[in-house]
Motif scaffolding. Structure first.
Motif, PDB file in Angstrom:
ATOM      1  N   THR A   1      -2.930  17.150   5.777  1.00  0.00           N
ATOM      2  CA  THR A   1      -3.375  16.172   4.833  1.00  0.00           C
ATOM      3  C   THR A   1      -3.105  14.903   5.344  1.00  0.00           C
ATOM      4  O   THR A   1      -2.607  14.665   6.336  1.00  0.00           O
ATOM      5  N   PRO A   2      -4.011  13.717   4.398  1.00  0.00           N
ATOM      6  CA  PRO A   2      -3.246  12.316   5.198  1.00  0.00           C
ATOM      7  C   PRO A   2      -2.012  12.199   5.460  1.00  0.00           C
ATOM      8  O   PRO A   2      -1.627  11.459   6.219  1.00  0.00           O
TER       9      PRO A   2
ATOM     10  N   PHE B   1      -3.117   6.288 -12.408  1.00  0.00           N
ATOM     11  CA  PHE B   1      -2.171   5.721 -12.950  1.00  0.00           C
ATOM     12  C   PHE B   1      -0.891   5.481 -11.894  1.00  0.00           C
ATOM     13  O   PHE B   1      -1.079   6.437 -10.985  1.00  0.00           O
TER      14      PHE B   1
ATOM     15  N   VAL C   1       6.534  20.084  -6.596  1.00  0.00           N
ATOM     16  CA  VAL C   1       6.138  20.223  -5.130  1.00  0.00           C
ATOM     17  C   VAL C   1       7.166  19.246  -4.492  1.00  0.00           C
ATOM     18  O   VAL C   1       7.198  18.085  -4.459  1.00  0.00           O
TER      19      VAL C   1
ATOM     20  N   TYR D   1      13.337  10.120   2.168  1.00  0.00           N
ATOM     21  CA  TYR D   1      12.485  11.421   1.819  1.00  0.00           C
ATOM     22  C   TYR D   1      13.080  12.608   1.665  1.00  0.00           C
ATOM     23  O   TYR D   1      13.043  13.504   0.743  1.00  0.00           O
TER      24      TYR D   1
ATOM     25  N   SER E   1      -6.098  13.397  -6.161  1.00  0.00           N
ATOM     26  CA  SER E   1      -6.942  12.442  -5.483  1.00  0.00           C
ATOM     27  C   SER E   1      -6.931  12.655  -3.946  1.00  0.00           C
ATOM     28  O   SER E   1      -7.759  11.844  -3.271  1.00  0.00           O
ATOM     29  N   SER E   2      -6.014  13.482  -3.373  1.00  0.00           N
ATOM     30  CA  SER E   2      -5.773  13.858  -2.052  1.00  0.00           C
ATOM     31  C   SER E   2      -5.240  15.009  -1.687  1.00  0.00           C
ATOM     32  O   SER E   2      -4.539  15.737  -2.486  1.00  0.00           O
ATOM     33  N   GLY E   3      -5.374  15.666  -0.565  1.00  0.00           N
ATOM     34  CA  GLY E   3      -4.606  16.499   0.002  1.00  0.00           C
ATOM     35  C   GLY E   3      -4.541  17.792  -0.625  1.00  0.00           C
ATOM     36  O   GLY E   3      -5.138  18.548  -1.069  1.00  0.00           O
ATOM     37  N   ILE E   4      -3.337  18.296  -0.823  1.00  0.00           N
ATOM     38  CA  ILE E   4      -2.683  19.444  -1.472  1.00  0.00           C
ATOM     39  C   ILE E   4      -3.206  19.404  -2.993  1.00  0.00           C
ATOM     40  O   ILE E   4      -3.472  20.374  -3.641  1.00  0.00           O
TER      41      ILE E   4
ATOM     42  N   ALA F   1       2.488  14.831  -6.573  1.00  0.00           N
ATOM     43  CA  ALA F   1       2.059  13.520  -5.937  1.00  0.00           C
ATOM     44  C   ALA F   1       3.526  13.157  -5.225  1.00  0.00           C
ATOM     45  O   ALA F   1       4.436  13.447  -5.472  1.00  0.00           O
TER      46      ALA F   1
ATOM     47  N   SER G   1       0.387  14.234   6.257  1.00  0.00           N
ATOM     48  CA  SER G   1       1.011  14.932   7.452  1.00  0.00           C
ATOM     49  C   SER G   1       0.422  14.282   8.882  1.00  0.00           C
ATOM     50  O   SER G   1       0.682  14.226   9.886  1.00  0.00           O
TER      51      SER G   1
ATOM     52  N   GLY H   1       5.553  23.483   4.281  1.00  0.00           N
ATOM     53  CA  GLY H   1       5.937  22.953   5.723  1.00  0.00           C
ATOM     54  C   GLY H   1       4.727  22.126   5.983  1.00  0.00           C
ATOM     55  O   GLY H   1       4.532  21.393   5.247  1.00  0.00           O
TER      56      GLY H   1
ATOM     57  N   ARG I   1       4.794   4.945 -10.453  1.00  0.00           N
ATOM     58  CA  ARG I   1       6.245   4.225 -10.380  1.00  0.00           C
ATOM     59  C   ARG I   1       6.656   3.708 -11.683  1.00  0.00           C
ATOM     60  O   ARG I   1       8.010   2.961 -11.771  1.00  0.00           O
TER      61      ARG I   1
ATOM     62  N   LYS J   1      13.559  15.139  -1.864  1.00  0.00           N
ATOM     63  CA  LYS J   1      13.047  16.486  -2.022  1.00  0.00           C
ATOM     64  C   LYS J   1      14.161  17.614  -2.080  1.00  0.00           C
ATOM     65  O   LYS J   1      14.099  18.495  -2.774  1.00  0.00           O
TER      66      LYS J   1
ATOM     67  N   GLY K   1      -1.212  13.535  -8.094  1.00  0.00           N
ATOM     68  CA  GLY K   1      -1.620  13.540  -6.560  1.00  0.00           C
ATOM     69  C   GLY K   1      -2.814  14.387  -6.486  1.00  0.00           C
ATOM     70  O   GLY K   1      -3.086  14.670  -5.319  1.00  0.00           O
TER      71      GLY K   1
ATOM     72  N   ARG L   1      -3.944   7.682  -8.098  1.00  0.00           N
ATOM     73  CA  ARG L   1      -4.260   6.168  -8.357  1.00  0.00           C
ATOM     74  C   ARG L   1      -5.864   5.828  -7.734  1.00  0.00           C
ATOM     75  O   ARG L   1      -6.426   4.922  -8.218  1.00  0.00           O
TER      76      ARG L   1
END
Ligand SMILES: NC(=O)c1ccc[n+]([C@@H]2O[C@H](COP(=O)([O-])OP(=O)(O)OC[C@H]3O[C@@H](n4cnc5c(N)ncnc54)[C@H](OP(=O)(O)O)[C@@H]3O)[C@@H](O)[C@H]2O)c1
Length: 250
Positions: free
Chosen positions: A188-189, A59, A138, A153, A12-15, A87, A191, A184, A62, A157, A10, A35
């Motif tokens: 990012t995209p 990649f 994460v 979800y 490519s974005s956010g965290i 991710a 949230s 929390g 899934r 978690k 993951g 991805r």
């Protein structure tokens, strides 16, 4: 900095992207998975500019069987010191539907739970044989709460939390540490798709700095931002029935 090979999913974005930048410096080899090739290439360029060696991998997590094979091959080519399974896929059930669609539930379960569990086992075996390594998963602060708006979800978690604790106990005597990160709200995209209030929201860069410090200290659990740790301790004191009553009205 001593030489270190770090794999981040993951990225490519956010965290994940913020973590990649936080670890980008001379001596670091970053294996950045995601991805979206264009975003991965962009993050990789920023990390190289800070002195890191970078290899990107596009990649779809899934594909669990493909994931196990790819990770084993990657680790034997470039032994990994630290792996961050970051991710994730968010998702709430539409308020006017009785349930999540089976397809949405399957996607969330595969990305958030099946993939990190399969991959963490691949790394657990390889790292324990070497007698060293760090595995980071994460999760989310929601791991502690029943969420009627996002049952799958929340469950993925919650499962990750028990998995991290169990795996950490199993690997401790082999020199491998396992860390669970419980964020929390991080800006990012993912949230940004949440329309409700987001208390204590912090930037991914601020979150990455806290997570990096916690990983360096080999913490078992990192709650970020810290206010959510206090909130969890307080809500843990409530009877579960009262907590369910409150959450079913949100
Ligand atoms: N942001 C928050 O407030 C918050 C709160 C609690 C927990 N978290 C957790 O933090 C982690 C990172 O979330 P984020 O906020 O940074 O989200 P994000 O910006 O949406 O990034 C999600 C990352 O996961 C990757 N990903 C999603 N599905 C994938 C798949 N099938 N195969 C491969 N990669 C896939 C995405 O790759 P592509 O974009 O390339 O598809 C992206 O890099 C997640 O595990 C999330 O559950 C976030």
């Amino acid at each position: 900095m001593p030489k270190q090979t770090i794999l981040i999913t993951g990225a490519s974005s956010g965290i994940g992207a913020a973590l990649a930048q936080a670890y980008a410096q001379g001596g670091a080899t970053l294996l950045l998975w995601g991805r979206d090739e264009a975003r991965l290439t962009d993050i990789a360029a920023q990390c190289r500019a800070r002195g890191a060696a970078v290899i990107t991998q596009s990649f779809d997590l899934r594909d669990a069987a493909g994931l196990a094979a790819l990770l084993a091959a990657t680790d034997s080519a470039t032994p990994i010191d630290l792996v961050v399974f970051n991710a994730g896929l968010g998702g709430t059930a539409p308020a006017d539907a009785f349930a999540e669609t089976p397809q949405a539930a399957q996607a969330i379960a595969e990305v958030n739970f099946v993939a990190p569990v399969v991959a963490a086992n691949v790394m657990a075996d390889a790292m324990a044989r070497r007698g060293a390594g760090q595995i980071v998963l994460v999760g989310s602060i929601v791991e502690s709460y029943p969420l009627p708006m996002a049952p799958t979800y929340a469950a993925t978690k919650a499962g990750l939390r028990l998995f991290a604790e169990s795996l950490g106990m199993r690997l401790a005597k082999h020199g491998v540490t396992v860390t669970l990160v419980s964020p929390g709200f991080i800006d990012t995209p993912m949230s940004r798709r949440v329309t409700e209030p987001k208390p204590f929201l912090i930037s991914p860069e601020a979150a990455a700095a806290v997570i990096k410090r916690g990983i360096a200290a080999k913490a078992a659990v990192i709650v970020v931002p810290w206010q959510y740790g206090v909130m969890r301790a307080a809500t843990n004191l409530l009877p579960r029935a009262l907590l369910r009553w409150i959450l079913s009205r949100t």
